[in-house]
Scaffold this active site. Structure first.
Site, PDB file in Angstrom:
ATOM      1  N   GLY A   2       0.895  -1.219   0.077  1.00 51.97           N
ATOM      2  CA  GLY A   2      -0.089  -0.130  -0.064  1.00 51.97           C
ATOM      3  C   GLY A   2       0.839   1.207  -0.069  1.00 51.97           C
ATOM      4  N   GLY A   5      -0.223   5.130  -0.904  1.00 53.78           N
ATOM      5  CA  GLY A   5      -1.445   5.688  -0.574  1.00 53.78           C
ATOM      6  C   GLY A   5      -0.822   6.943   0.185  1.00 53.78           C
ATOM      7  CB  ILE A  29      -3.321  -2.910  -5.967  1.00 58.28           C
ATOM      8  CG1 ILE A  29      -3.963  -3.815  -6.931  1.00 58.28           C
ATOM      9  CG2 ILE A  29      -4.056  -1.685  -5.943  1.00 58.28           C
ATOM     10  CD1 ILE A  29      -5.250  -4.379  -6.326  1.00 58.28           C
ATOM     11  NE  ARG A  30      -3.305   3.504  -6.254  1.00 59.73           N
ATOM     12  CZ  ARG A  30      -3.056   4.910  -5.692  1.00 59.73           C
ATOM     13  NH1 ARG A  30      -2.542   5.779  -6.652  1.00 59.73           N
ATOM     14  NH2 ARG A  30      -2.812   5.097  -4.604  1.00 59.73           N
ATOM     15  CE1 TYR A 135     -10.203   2.247   7.528  1.00 56.19           C
ATOM     16  CE2 TYR A 135     -11.142   3.945   9.245  1.00 56.19           C
ATOM     17  CZ  TYR A 135      -9.830   3.333   8.412  1.00 56.19           C
ATOM     18  OH  TYR A 135      -8.796   3.565   8.361  1.00 56.19           O
ATOM     19  CB  ILE A 165      -3.002  11.498   8.376  1.00 59.40           C
ATOM     20  CG1 ILE A 165      -2.894  10.148   9.174  1.00 59.40           C
ATOM     21  CG2 ILE A 165      -1.404  11.910   8.087  1.00 59.40           C
ATOM     22  CD1 ILE A 165      -2.556  10.191  10.502  1.00 59.40           C
TER      23      ILE A 165
HETATM   24  N1  LIG Z   1      -4.867   8.642   6.124  1.00 54.97           N
HETATM   25  C1  LIG Z   1      -5.420   8.390   7.294  1.00 54.97           C
HETATM   26  O1  LIG Z   1      -6.128   9.835   8.018  1.00 54.97           O
HETATM   27  C2  LIG Z   1      -5.576   7.212   8.274  1.00 54.97           C
HETATM   28  C3  LIG Z   1      -6.289   7.251   9.485  1.00 54.97           C
HETATM   29  C4  LIG Z   1      -6.300   6.009  10.613  1.00 54.97           C
HETATM   30  C5  LIG Z   1      -5.590   4.967   9.871  1.00 54.97           C
HETATM   31  N2  LIG Z   1      -5.256   4.811   8.452  1.00 54.97           N
HETATM   32  C6  LIG Z   1      -4.707   3.907   7.999  1.00 54.97           C
HETATM   33  O2  LIG Z   1      -3.382   3.759   7.782  1.00 54.97           O
HETATM   34  C7  LIG Z   1      -3.283   2.915   6.709  1.00 54.97           C
HETATM   35  C8  LIG Z   1      -2.832   3.756   5.356  1.00 54.97           C
HETATM   36  O3  LIG Z   1      -3.945   4.423   5.042  1.00 54.97           O
HETATM   37  P1  LIG Z   1      -3.578   5.731   3.845  1.00 54.97           P
HETATM   38  O4  LIG Z   1      -4.488   6.905   4.258  1.00 54.97           O
HETATM   39  O5  LIG Z   1      -2.257   5.665   3.273  1.00 54.97           O
HETATM   40  O6  LIG Z   1      -4.618   4.996   2.864  1.00 54.97           O
HETATM   41  P2  LIG Z   1      -4.735   5.285   1.320  1.00 54.97           P
HETATM   42  O7  LIG Z   1      -6.196   4.878   0.964  1.00 54.97           O
HETATM   43  O8  LIG Z   1      -4.316   6.640   0.981  1.00 54.97           O
HETATM   44  O9  LIG Z   1      -3.767   4.153   0.489  1.00 54.97           O
HETATM   45  C9  LIG Z   1      -4.108   2.752   0.591  1.00 54.97           C
HETATM   46  C10 LIG Z   1      -3.164   2.242  -0.553  1.00 54.97           C
HETATM   47  O10 LIG Z   1      -3.517   0.726  -0.619  1.00 54.97           O
HETATM   48  C11 LIG Z   1      -3.558   0.458  -1.909  1.00 54.97           C
HETATM   49  N3  LIG Z   1      -4.372  -0.708  -2.117  1.00 54.97           N
HETATM   50  C12 LIG Z   1      -5.604  -0.598  -2.119  1.00 54.97           C
HETATM   51  N4  LIG Z   1      -6.126  -2.089  -2.274  1.00 54.97           N
HETATM   52  C13 LIG Z   1      -4.968  -2.755  -2.280  1.00 54.97           C
HETATM   53  C14 LIG Z   1      -4.599  -4.313  -2.662  1.00 54.97           C
HETATM   54  N5  LIG Z   1      -5.719  -5.156  -2.676  1.00 54.97           N
HETATM   55  N6  LIG Z   1      -3.386  -4.611  -2.566  1.00 54.97           N
HETATM   56  C15 LIG Z   1      -2.344  -3.722  -2.369  1.00 54.97           C
HETATM   57  N7  LIG Z   1      -2.603  -2.406  -2.246  1.00 54.97           N
HETATM   58  C16 LIG Z   1      -3.753  -2.107  -2.090  1.00 54.97           C
HETATM   59  C17 LIG Z   1      -3.956   1.519  -2.671  1.00 54.97           C
HETATM   60  O11 LIG Z   1      -3.859   1.550  -4.005  1.00 54.97           O
HETATM   61  C18 LIG Z   1      -3.460   2.721  -1.823  1.00 54.97           C
HETATM   62  O12 LIG Z   1      -2.170   3.339  -2.472  1.00 54.97           O
HETATM   63  C19 LIG Z   1      -4.556   2.170   6.553  1.00 54.97           C
HETATM   64  O13 LIG Z   1      -4.778   0.952   7.093  1.00 54.97           O
HETATM   65  C20 LIG Z   1      -5.670   3.007   7.044  1.00 54.97           C
HETATM   66  O14 LIG Z   1      -6.654   2.555   7.610  1.00 54.97           O
HETATM   67  C21 LIG Z   1      -5.115   6.007   8.018  1.00 54.97           C
END
Ligand SMILES: NC(=O)c1ccc[n+]([C@@H]2O[C@H](COP(=O)([O-])OP(=O)(O)OC[C@H]3O[C@@H](n4cnc5c(N)ncnc54)[C@H](O)[C@@H]3O)[C@@H](O)[C@H]2O)c1
Length: 310
Positions: A2, A5, A29-30, A135, A165
């Site tokens: 991931g 992201g 995945i991208r 979620y 974040i």
């Molecule tokens: N960003 C926030 O505000 C926040 C807050 C609390 C918790 N989190 C947690 O932090 C972690 C990262 O969050 P983020 O904000 O970077 O999420 P995001 O949605 O920005 O990124 C997720 C990434 O996962 C990839 N992905 C999706 N499906 C996939 C698959 N099948 N296989 C591999 N990759 C895949 C996507 O392409 C993306 O790049 C997550 O567990 C999220 O729950 C984030």
């Protein structure tokens, strides 16, 4: 995993700068389409494909997996089945591979694990967790699964409950707290913003440099210091949209805030705490944030200004 992201694309270059370019393998995945993550070693990988997870771990002799693939809160309400698969079954695959190949795992949780019956103010580390969103359900289950893999198989699974974040470099990926990033872009470009959450909706937030710091510090601390392991409350600032707008007005006095409430995201936000007690993280691994609302706002505006106009 991931790595493209919001969090992964800032964590990856930081890890490379600490542990060496060749020692960090990014995957998503991208396909990467921007330079920073693209510069290093990268694997296209679907976290649902356990064989590929195992082959990447074996090929690169991975010792620590950052499990970041997720469907975030608001998107998960649109696609609950997909969220269940990625957030929970994807994690299960990672933990199974970690068990077999003896890897440590960083698995972030979220303030979304809490629900209407959780104490709202100064929410304790160990408390009632009955979330009403897909979620939240997947993330509470993920926390429990992490604890199970540690106690049963000695897999060193650690994690924090991230709040919303805020970053000047990356855009959020479909969460309930996305407004706290969007508002800065609109303030600079249009001098106005329409909030989808009501005034008085207090939520924990964190500036990205603190999120990265929390991740690295937790994974580096010696195991013996940890009483909890997984799912630490971490906090740095808590505000509603009015307080954020007032802080922005110190820099952009003509900024106007209006409202068009999104009932889905409002309902989710109403079920989340108004502020976490993160004393266990502070005691066990010296967690301390560097940014508050004032310093984050000043830094966001100055970074975005140079990004948008240069
Ligand atoms: N960003 C926030 O505000 C926040 C807050 C609390 C918790 N989190 C947690 O932090 C972690 C990262 O969050 P983020 O904000 O970077 O999420 P995001 O949605 O920005 O990124 C997720 C990434 O996962 C990839 N992905 C999706 N499906 C996939 C698959 N099948 N296989 C591999 N990759 C895949 C996507 O392409 C993306 O790049 C997550 O567990 C999220 O729950 C984030």
């Amino acid at each position: 995993m991931g790595a493209l992201g919001q969090i992964g694309s800032e964590l990856t270059p930081k890890l490379r700068s600490i542990y060496g370019e060749d020692n960090v393998i990014a995957s998503d995945i991208r396909t990467p389409n921007y330079s920073r993550t693209n510069e290093g070693r990268f694997e296209i990988h679907d976290c649902m494909d356990i064989k590929k997870t195992a082959s990447i771990v074996k090929k690169h002799k991975i010792g620590l997996i950052y499990n970041l693939p997720a469907i975030l809160s608001a998107t998960a309400e649109k696609y609950p089945q997909r969220a269940f698969e990625i957030n929970l079954l994807g994690l299960y695959n990672t933990l199974e591979v970690a068990r077999e190949y003896k890897c440590a795992v960083f698995n972030p949780s979220t303030i979304g694990v809490f629900g209407d019956t959780t104490p709202k103010k100064n929410t304790p580390q160990d408390t009632i967790m009955r979330p009403s969103t897909m979620y939240g359900v997947t993330k509470v289950s993920g926390e429990l699964l992490g604890d199970y893999y540690y106690s049963r198989y000695n897999v060193d699974v650690r994690g924090v409950r991230f709040p919303g974040i805020i970053s000047s470099d990356t855009l959020p990926g479909g969460g309930t707290t996305d407004y706290a990033v969007e508002i800065f872009y609109k303030a600079l470009k249009k001098k106005k913003y329409t909030s989808y959450l009501k005034a008085g909706t207090y939520l924990d937030m964190m500036y990205m440099p603190d999120a990265i710091k929390a991740t690295i510090n937790l994974m580096e601390i010696e195991s013996a210091h940890l009483k909890h392991r997984n799912a630490f409350n971490v906090a740095s600032m808590c505000f509603d949209v009015e307080e954020l707008a007032a802080e922005i007005r110190k820099h952009i006095p003509e900024f106007i805030l209006s409202y068009k409430i999104d009932p889905v995201r409002q309902k989710i936000a109403d079920s989340w705490p108004d502020g976490l007690d993160d004393s266990e993280a502070r005691d066990q691994w010296n967690w301390e944030p560097s940014y508050n609302l004032e310093s984050m706002t000043a830094d966001m505006l100055s970074k975005l200004k140079s990004k948008l106009w240069h």
